[in-house]
Design an enzyme around this catalytic site. Sequence first.
Site, short mmCIF file in Angstrom:
data_model
loop_
_atom_site.label_atom_id
_atom_site.label_comp_id
_atom_site.label_asym_id
_atom_site.label_seq_id
_atom_site.Cartn_x
_atom_site.Cartn_y
_atom_site.Cartn_z
CE LYS A 117 -3.04 -0.15 3.12
NZ LYS A 117 -3.83 -0.12 4.35
CE LYS A 129 -1.92 -1.71 10.89
NZ LYS A 129 -2.62 -0.76 10.03
N GLY A 168 -2.22 5.28 14.00
CA GLY A 168 -3.39 4.62 14.58
C GLY A 168 -3.92 3.50 13.70
CG ASP A 169 -5.37 -0.50 12.29
OD1 ASP A 169 -5.35 -0.25 11.09
OD2 ASP A 169 -5.92 -1.52 12.73
CG ASN A 244 -10.33 7.46 11.46
OD1 ASN A 244 -9.79 7.13 10.42
ND2 ASN A 244 -10.31 8.70 11.89
CB SER A 380 0.63 8.93 7.90
OG SER A 380 -0.36 8.65 8.86
P1 NDP Z 1 -11.87 2.05 14.56
O1 NDP Z 1 -11.43 1.38 15.79
O2 NDP Z 1 -11.98 3.53 14.56
O3 NDP Z 1 -13.26 1.44 14.07
C1 NDP Z 1 -13.42 0.08 13.82
C2 NDP Z 1 -14.89 -0.15 13.49
O4 NDP Z 1 -15.03 -1.48 13.01
C3 NDP Z 1 -15.78 -0.03 14.71
O5 NDP Z 1 -17.04 0.46 14.32
C4 NDP Z 1 -15.86 -1.48 15.19
O6 NDP Z 1 -17.05 -1.76 15.94
C5 NDP Z 1 -15.91 -2.21 13.88
N1 NDP Z 1 -15.39 -3.57 14.07
C6 NDP Z 1 -14.18 -3.94 14.57
N2 NDP Z 1 -14.08 -5.27 14.65
C7 NDP Z 1 -15.25 -5.74 14.17
C8 NDP Z 1 -15.75 -7.04 13.98
N3 NDP Z 1 -15.04 -8.12 14.30
N4 NDP Z 1 -17.00 -7.15 13.44
C9 NDP Z 1 -17.72 -6.05 13.11
N5 NDP Z 1 -17.29 -4.79 13.28
C10 NDP Z 1 -16.08 -4.65 13.80
O7 NDP Z 1 -10.85 1.56 13.41
P2 NDP Z 1 -10.52 2.25 12.01
O8 NDP Z 1 -11.75 2.87 11.46
O9 NDP Z 1 -9.30 3.06 12.18
O10 NDP Z 1 -10.09 0.99 11.13
C11 NDP Z 1 -11.04 0.21 10.41
C12 NDP Z 1 -10.35 -0.60 9.33
O11 NDP Z 1 -9.66 0.28 8.44
C13 NDP Z 1 -9.29 -1.58 9.83
O12 NDP Z 1 -9.24 -2.69 8.96
C14 NDP Z 1 -8.00 -0.79 9.67
O13 NDP Z 1 -6.86 -1.63 9.56
C15 NDP Z 1 -8.29 -0.09 8.36
N6 NDP Z 1 -7.49 1.11 8.10
C16 NDP Z 1 -7.48 2.15 8.97
C17 NDP Z 1 -6.75 3.28 8.68
C18 NDP Z 1 -6.82 4.50 9.54
O14 NDP Z 1 -6.27 5.54 9.13
N7 NDP Z 1 -7.49 4.48 10.68
C19 NDP Z 1 -5.87 3.34 7.50
C20 NDP Z 1 -6.03 2.23 6.59
C21 NDP Z 1 -6.78 1.15 6.92
P3 NDP Z 1 -16.95 -1.93 17.54
O15 NDP Z 1 -16.84 -0.54 18.08
O16 NDP Z 1 -18.20 -2.61 17.90
O17 NDP Z 1 -15.72 -2.76 17.79
#
Ligand code: NDP
Length: 448
Positions: A117, A129, A168-169, A244, A380
Site C-alpha cells: 500500500k 505494523k 493509529g488503527d 474512523n 501520514s
Molecule cells: P476504529 O477502531 O476507529 O473502528 C473500527 C470499526 O469497526 C468499529 O465500528 C468497530 O465496531 C468495527 N469492528 C471492529 N471489529 C469488528 C468485527 N469483528 N466485526 C464487526 N465490526 C467490527 O478503526 P478504524 O476505522 O481506524 O479501522 C477500520 C479498518 O480500516 C481496519 O481494517 C484498519 O486496519 C483499516 N485502516 C485504517 C486506517 C486509519 O487511518 N485508521 C488506515 C487504513 C486502513 P466496535 O466498536 O463494535 O468494535
Amino acid sequence: MSRLDPALQSVYDTVLQRNPGEVEFHQAVHEVLESLNPVASKHPEYIDKAVIERICEPERQIIFRVPWVDDTGQIRINRAFRVEFNSALGPYKGGMRFHPSVYLGVVKFLGFEQLFKNALTGMPIGGGKGGSDFDPKGRSEGEVMRFCQSLMTELSRHIGEYTDVPAGDIGVGEREIGYMFGQFKRITNRYESGVLTGKGMAYGGSRVRREATGYGTVFFTEHMLETLNTTLSGKRVVVSGSGNVALYAARKAEELGAVVVACSDSNGYVVQDDGLDVDELIQVKEVERLRVSDYAGRRTNAKYVEGGNVWEVPCDVALPCATQNELDAASARSLVGSGVVAVAEGANMPCTPDAVRTFQDAGILFGPGKAANAGGVATSALEMQQNASRDSWSFEYTEQRLAEIMHGVHERCASAAEEYGTPGNYVAGANISSFIQVADAMLALGVI
Ligand code: NDP
C-alpha cells in the site's frame, strides 16, 4: 484458490512452514502471489535473486510484555507487537491496533499489506505494523493512558523518525497517539514530531489526517465509477463499521451527493432509508463515544438491527470499513443480487477471497484495501513532511494533495492491470505495480 507458478508455490510453501497457524498472513501472501504469476514469467530476476521470498519475510519482528495497573489496583499483562516488514523504500510506516483479536498473524498480515500500500502511494515510506491484544472498550481514561505509556516505554527503543513511524488503527485514535507521543517525548527528551502520525492538531498533527482514509476510499471509488461514466451522486451507499474510516467515508460520500443508508458496529447495524445524518453520527460516535444503537435511538426514521449483517441492506456502492474478513461470499452474492456496482475496501482485507472472486466474476468494480484505503498512510506521510519542515498546511491544500495521491494510486493500479493483461482488475494492478516498485528497490540495495 487459483494455482501458483511453481516458483511462487515454493515461496508460499516456505511461508506456510515458517509461519504456522497465521491464517490471515497466509491469506494476504497468497493473494499477492496469485497476482504475481505473470510478473514471475516476465521477470525471472525476482525469483533468481529471491526477491519474492525475501519480501515475504519481515525484516524484524518485536514481541514484548506490557504490564499496567487497572483502576482497582490489579496488575494486568498484555502482549504487544511491532513487525518491521520492509524498509526498501523508506522508514517502516504503519499503524498500531488495539483489539483482543491481535496476535502475530494479524500484525504480519497487516504489515505485509502495508508495504505494498505504501509503495502504491508513490511516497518514500516502507511498511510495518503493530498492535496489542489490549481491549480499550470499557477502560477508563486513566487505564488507557497507563497502558499506552507502558507500551511506549518499550516501543520507544525501536522507533524513530528515520526508523519506524507508527500511527493509529482499530482502537488507536488521536487520544491513544497523544498518550504514546507524550511518553516517547518524556523518555527520549526529544521533540521528534515525525516519530508518530495521527497526532492531534495541538502538537504537530496534520489537517485531513483524521478524515484521510475514509475520504481517500471515496475518491478512489469515484475514479472507479468514472470508468463507467458515472459518479457517486444519487447512489445508495452502505458503509460497515462506524469508526474512523467508516465515519469519514460516509461524510465524503454524502458530500458528493450519495445517500448513505446504513452503517454498523460489532453488535449490529443501523439503516435509514432517507440517508443517515452523518454529522449526528460523528457526534454520537466520536464526541460522545457511544454506539450506532444510540444514534438509532435518537431518530424515529432509523432502524437498529441487533446482531444483523449490514450487507443485507441493498445498495449501489458498498464500502466495507470495519475489519478483516467481515464480508463473505454469501454477503457478496446478496450485494450482487441487489445490484451493487462498486465495492471499495476502506478496511484492510474486509472481503474474503471468495467474496472478491464473486464480485470480479460478476464484473463489479472492486477496489482492494491496499489501493482504496491508501489515503490514510499517504496523509501520514504528508504529516511527516509538515513535521520535518515545521510547517502546517491548510485543510484545502492538504485535501487537494490527498486527492492527487488517490488519483495517482488509481492510475498506477489501472495501468499495471492493463500492461499485465487483466484490464479493470484493481487487485492484480495494485499488487503488481507496488510489488515491482519494492522489488526494484530491493534489487538495487543488494542482498540485505
Ligand atoms: P476504529 O477502531 O476507529 O473502528 C473500527 C470499526 O469497526 C468499529 O465500528 C468497530 O465496531 C468495527 N469492528 C471492529 N471489529 C469488528 C468485527 N469483528 N466485526 C464487526 N465490526 C467490527 O478503526 P478504524 O476505522 O481506524 O479501522 C477500520 C479498518 O480500516 C481496519 O481494517 C484498519 O486496519 C483499516 N485502516 C485504517 C486506517 C486509519 O487511518 N485508521 C488506515 C487504513 C486502513 P466496535 O466498536 O463494535 O468494535
